[in-house]
Enzyme design. Structure first.
Site, PDB file in Angstrom:
ATOM      1  N   CYS A   1      -6.483  54.079  41.440  1.00 53.13           N
ATOM      2  CA  CYS A   1      -7.100  54.000  40.118  1.00 53.13           C
ATOM      3  C   CYS A   1      -7.624  55.356  39.667  1.00 53.13           C
ATOM      4  CB  CYS A   1      -8.228  52.984  40.122  1.00 53.13           C
ATOM      5  SG  CYS A   1      -9.345  53.142  41.493  1.00 53.13           S
TER       6      CYS A   1
ATOM      7  N   CYS B   1      -8.823  44.460  39.998  1.00 54.72           N
ATOM      8  CA  CYS B   1      -8.997  43.628  38.808  1.00 54.72           C
ATOM      9  C   CYS B   1      -7.999  42.474  38.821  1.00 54.72           C
ATOM     10  CB  CYS B   1      -8.761  44.464  37.555  1.00 54.72           C
ATOM     11  SG  CYS B   1      -9.969  45.763  37.311  1.00 54.72           S
TER      12      CYS B   1
ATOM     13  N   CYS C   1      -4.398  43.183  37.524  1.00 57.65           N
ATOM     14  CA  CYS C   1      -3.567  44.172  38.223  1.00 57.65           C
ATOM     15  C   CYS C   1      -3.478  43.918  39.724  1.00 57.65           C
ATOM     16  CB  CYS C   1      -4.111  45.574  37.977  1.00 57.65           C
ATOM     17  SG  CYS C   1      -4.201  46.002  36.238  1.00 57.65           S
TER      18      CYS C   1
ATOM     19  N   CYS D   1      -6.372  52.561  30.952  1.00 55.64           N
ATOM     20  CA  CYS D   1      -7.332  51.479  31.177  1.00 55.64           C
ATOM     21  C   CYS D   1      -8.253  51.813  32.356  1.00 55.64           C
ATOM     22  CB  CYS D   1      -6.565  50.178  31.434  1.00 55.64           C
ATOM     23  SG  CYS D   1      -7.604  48.703  31.524  1.00 55.64           S
ATOM     24  N   CYS D   2      -7.672  52.288  33.463  1.00 58.25           N
ATOM     25  CA  CYS D   2      -8.479  52.666  34.635  1.00 58.25           C
ATOM     26  C   CYS D   2      -9.422  53.821  34.305  1.00 58.25           C
ATOM     27  CB  CYS D   2      -7.580  53.074  35.804  1.00 58.25           C
ATOM     28  SG  CYS D   2      -7.028  51.706  36.837  1.00 58.25           S
TER      29      CYS D   2
HETATM   30  S1  SF4 Z   1      -7.132  47.911  37.586  1.00 59.17           S
HETATM   31 FE1  SF4 Z   1      -6.041  47.168  35.731  1.00 59.17          FE
HETATM   32  S2  SF4 Z   1      -7.516  46.020  34.477  1.00 59.17           S
HETATM   33 FE2  SF4 Z   1      -8.642  47.180  36.059  1.00 59.17          FE
HETATM   34  S3  SF4 Z   1      -9.262  49.044  35.013  1.00 59.17           S
HETATM   35 FE3  SF4 Z   1      -7.321  49.519  36.044  1.00 59.17          FE
HETATM   36  S4  SF4 Z   1      -5.654  49.037  34.593  1.00 59.17           S
HETATM   37 FE4  SF4 Z   1      -7.596  48.142  33.804  1.00 59.17          FE
END
Ligand code: SF4
Length: 246
Positions: A236, A210, A213, A127-128
């Site tokens: 991240c 985010c 998270c 996701c990151c």
């Molecule tokens: S912090 Fe969480 S929601 Fe944001 S990009 Fe990374 S995994 Fe995705």
């Protein structure tokens, strides 16, 4: 003219050697001198990268006192807190600048359709990568240098960061003006200069990312304990150091 619209040819790789030789003399530079050097050296091809934490707010305030039309960008994952978006509006108003927002190729809805709902809870690295690292890589291709607000004592992966360094991962100069500052210095500057900051900092969120998270920290917890709770992940991927490439 909008500063973001002006694109100059990025500085060639020999700059890497110059940066290495400069590091020793830059060790004792103040953050303000470092910023002034960066603006003088790279003009419109350097930009501050910020997620608008306390450290980033210090840099933005310092930059505004040196140069009115400095460039500022953020990676907008579209999963940020309402308090963070409110702060972005306040920054644009107070400092008279336009924040350059960089988005993922996929909207949150498209990501859910392609990778399933709640990817952050199953595979936060993926996701990151999609929502932060790829957009950053795309943005940095237009720049010769980027300015970050990382501090050495934030995480073990940042402990070797230099004030000015060659970023081998993204292939440009990386400038960290407050790399040797403490959290106490950051907050002293904010209070002394009446700098705006994210309202969540007053609700036990020392580090803010985010919504999915980030949680508030409990008494006695590390400042970054609220990031990716339940995972060993602490970064991240934006500031991970990779071996230097020739
Ligand atoms: S912090 Fe969480 S929601 Fe944001 S990009 Fe990374 S995994 Fe995705």
């Amino acid at each position: 003219m909008n500063a973001a619209a002006v694109k100059e040819k990025p500085i060639a790789p020999p700059m890497k050697d110059h940066i290495v030789s400069l590091q020793a003399s830059a060790v004792h530079w103040t953050p303000q001198r470092t910023l002034a050097w960066a603006f003088e050296k790279f003009g419109n091809t350097v930009a501050i990268s910020s997620a608008f934490g306390a450290e980033g707010m210090v840099l933005i305030d310092m930059a505004a006192r040196i140069r009115k039309d400095f460039r500022l960008f953020t990676i907008d994952t579209e999963f940020l807190f309402p308090e963070t978006y409110a702060l972005m509006d306040r920054i644009e108003e107070k400092y008279g600048i336009e924040i350059e927002k960089v988005f993922s190729v996929l909207s949150p809805e498209e990501q859910a359709r392609s990778h399933g709902p709640g990817l952050w809870s199953r595979d936060p690295d993926r996701c990151c990568n999609m929502r932060k690292v790829e957009p950053l890589r795309r943005k940095l291709k237009d720049l010769s240098a980027w300015i970050t607000s990382i501090r050495r004592d934030q995480t073990s992966t940042r402990s070797a960061a230099q004030r000015i360094e060659w970023d081998a991962k993204f292939g440009l100069v990386k400038i960290n003006p407050i790399v040797d500052w403490t959290s106490k210095q950051v907050w002293r500057y904010i209070h002394d200069h009446d700098v705006p900051y994210n309202a969540l900092h007053d609700q036990d969120y020392p580090s803010i990312g985010c919504m999915h998270c980030t949680r508030a920290v409990r008494p006695g917890e590390d400042a970054r304990a609220g990031r990716w709770p339940g995972f060993s992940k602490t970064e991240c991927g934006l500031h991970m150091i990779e071996p230097a490439q020739s």
